[in-house]
Write an enzyme that holds these catalytic residues in place. Structure first.
Site, short mmCIF file in Angstrom:
data_model
loop_
_atom_site.label_atom_id
_atom_site.label_comp_id
_atom_site.label_asym_id
_atom_site.label_seq_id
_atom_site.Cartn_x
_atom_site.Cartn_y
_atom_site.Cartn_z
CD1 TRP A 10 -16.32 71.57 35.62
CD2 TRP A 10 -16.87 73.15 37.08
NE1 TRP A 10 -17.41 72.23 35.11
CE2 TRP A 10 -17.78 73.21 35.99
CE3 TRP A 10 -17.01 74.07 38.13
CZ2 TRP A 10 -18.81 74.13 35.92
CZ3 TRP A 10 -18.04 74.98 38.06
CH2 TRP A 10 -18.93 75.02 36.97
CB THR A 27 -34.72 72.51 52.99
OG1 THR A 27 -35.37 73.71 52.55
CG2 THR A 27 -35.32 71.32 52.25
CE LYS A 53 -16.52 76.45 33.43
NZ LYS A 53 -17.77 76.37 32.64
CD GLU A 90 -34.60 68.14 49.81
OE1 GLU A 90 -34.64 69.34 49.51
OE2 GLU A 90 -33.66 67.64 50.49
#
Length: 537
Positions: free
Chosen positions: A441, A181, A436, A327
């Site tokens: 949100w 990654t 936030k 992944e």
């Protein structure tokens, strides 16, 4: 009941042998550093790949040992894709866009025994040479320059082969490759792909409603071969017998468009940054290139703005929006319009095409908040979780990362998403990138993608910045379109048609360039650090 089917291991040996037997005349074209074109066939590829496998075994490569590659997209890298795993080794593609210290860490963590390096990338290796323990380094002579002392010539390595190579008896669950990654949240983590997972991923990605790879296609993988195995395209294309065209290090829009035109490319794949550049070039030089009708552009790596899809459509290019991660090998979903939805109005169709689409065969999806699985209603938001035969079950030698998987074995992607009743996934943000404000949100991705539809904005990144009253408020870092000087008032008026007033950014910063990760994504971590002390007064 006794099994009635043969036990036939799913390994890359079959794909390589199939390429040599069935597709010997198909072409592999590579653009070299001097922009000349290297041409050979699958027949050449087959012979050279077997020679590489034999020579690596003679060099002492043992089952499961890693061979790293520091290479661009070209014929020799394709040879490594197959030659290393069919010899019993593990192909370890190294991301050349990472910081040298990260590359050194990854080489050491993976314990790469050998390296194969492009001659034009030797300066990168020289910068980390003293930090790594590698037994032998083989240099691919792309430029014709002499190989420096202390290194070995890749072509000489191949010449050591006798042609009497015998494949080891590989098990399908043995490791075939590994990628790391990008390390945006700590040290890079390794994901190991098996022969079986690679084969199954190739089957699924070739399906018409996935990437739709056909032997009639000419495919150009712009996504780097060092980034999640170029989304598996080298394996899928070799399995199908597709003419493959590799761009080498020349990824600017004009070079790519010239290559597409010259080689009649019918499908290509890359990140949104590449296609934004292509769109700008097509707008700037209308009629300059004669491209294949309905040239398919697979886009992934980060969300493609709806405006980008609409813009490319106007030039006769078909965008296929896909989602995946290191992944997930990486293909997880694709935004193909289902037949019963095709009669929707144009705006709804574009809205669906800009989602991450629905999961491909053998990939299960769900969204969860804590321990509660959320309904597929297009409104409930939760963390996207996936499972399937090519989804990682753990990270390589990385204790303490078990929290990335749920207690029942699903991988937690870190993406916050909705899923509608038809299965279309809409990623609203990364968990760490949601803003936030006042307990509510705000999706940074939604703000960015809408702003990039404004004619005065080339790129935009939205971040949450600490606020004394609202906890966080959105700040936008934007790159103006060439020759444009957008105003805050104009941009917020534009946003007000799609967002509630409390979601509208309170501030903008106009810059020449937005920092990006090695995968081409906006580096919001750096932006948050840079603007953490923003003065809201």
């Amino acid at each position: 009941m006794k099994a009635t089917m043969m036990e036939y291991p799913l390994t890359l040996v079959h794909l390589l042998e199939r390429a040599g037997e069935q597709f010997g005349a198909a072409e592999i074209v590579s653009r070299m550093p001097d922009k000349s074109l290297h041409r050979h066939t699958y027949g050449d590829f087959y012979r050279r790949t077997r020679a590489l496998a034999e020579s690596l075994q003679k060099a002492g490569l043992k089952r499961g040992e890693r061979v790293g590659t520091l290479m661009w997209n070209h014929y020799a890298h394709l040879e490594a894709y197959f030659g290393i795993p069919v010899a019993g080794g593990v192909l370890h593609t190294l991301n050349i866009r990472l910081h040298p210290s990260e590359i050194a860490y990854i080489i050491n963590h993976a314990e790469d025994r050998f390296l194969i390096v492009d001659d034009i990338l030797l300066p990168l290796y020289e910068a980390i040479k003293s930090q790594v323990k590698v037994e032998r380094v083989f240099v691919v002579p792309l430029t014709g320059q002499p190989i420096p002392e202390g290194y070995e010539n890749y072509e000489s390595l191949l010449e050591e082969a006798t042609g009497e190579f015998t494949y080891p008896e590989l098990e399908e669950n043995e490791p075939a490759g590994m990628c790391y990654t990008s390390g945006t949240t700590g040290q890079p983590k390794g994901v190991v792909y098996s022969h079986r997972s690679t084969i199954l991923h190739s089957f699924a990605s070739a399906l018409p409603d996935a990437l739709g790879v056909s032997q009639a296609d000419t495919v150009c993988a712009v996504v780097p071969m060092f980034h999640v195995n170029a989304w598996g395209l080298p394996f899928t294309c070799t399995m199908i017998g597709v003419k493959q065209v590799f761009p080498g290090p020349h990824l600017d829009p004009v070079s790519l468009l010239d290559l597409y035109e010259a080689e009649k490319v019918g499908m290509t794949a890359g990140i949104p940054t590449i296609w934004l550049g292509i769109l700008q070039a097509l707008n700037k030089f209308p009629g300059k290139w004669s491209l294949v009708d309905n040239l398919r552009l697979v886009v992934g790596g980060s969300a493609a703005p709806e405006s980008l899809i609409r813009g490319l459509d106007k030039h006769g290019l078909e965008v296929r929006h896909c989602w995946g991660m290191t992944e997930t090998s990486p293909l997880g979903s694709g935004a193909i319009i289902k037949p019963h939805l095709i009669e929707n109005d144009e705006d709804k169709i574009y809205q669906l095409r800009a989602t991450q689409g629905y999961s491909v065969a053998f990939v299960d999806t769900r969204i969860r908040v804590e321990d509660k699985v959320q309904p597929w209603d297009g409104e409930s938001i939760g963390e996207l979780e996936v499972r399937g035969p090519w989804i990682a079950a753990s990270y390589y030698n990385h204790p303490g990362s078990e929290h990335s998987w749920s207690e029942d074995g699903w991988f937690k992607t870190g993406d916050m998403a909705t899923i509608d009743k038809d299965g279309y996934i809409n990623i609203v943000d990364r968990t760490k990138d949601l803003i936030k404000s006042g307990g509510e949100w705000i999706s940074s991705v939604a703000l960015e993608n809408t702003l990039m539809g404004h004619p005065d904005i080339a790129e935009a990144a939205a971040i949450g910045v600490p606020h004394p009253k609202w906890q966080e408020r959105p700040l936008v870092v934007a790159v103006p379109a060439e020759g444009k000087k957008p105003t805050v008032e104009e941009l917020n008026d534009y946003l007000s048609t799609k967002f509630e007033s409390w979601m509208i950014p309170d501030a903008y910063v106009f810059v020449d360039e937005i920092p990006r990760s090695s995968a081409g994504k906006f580096l919001k971590r750096a932006l948050r650090e840079q603007y953490k002390n923003w003065n809201w007064e």
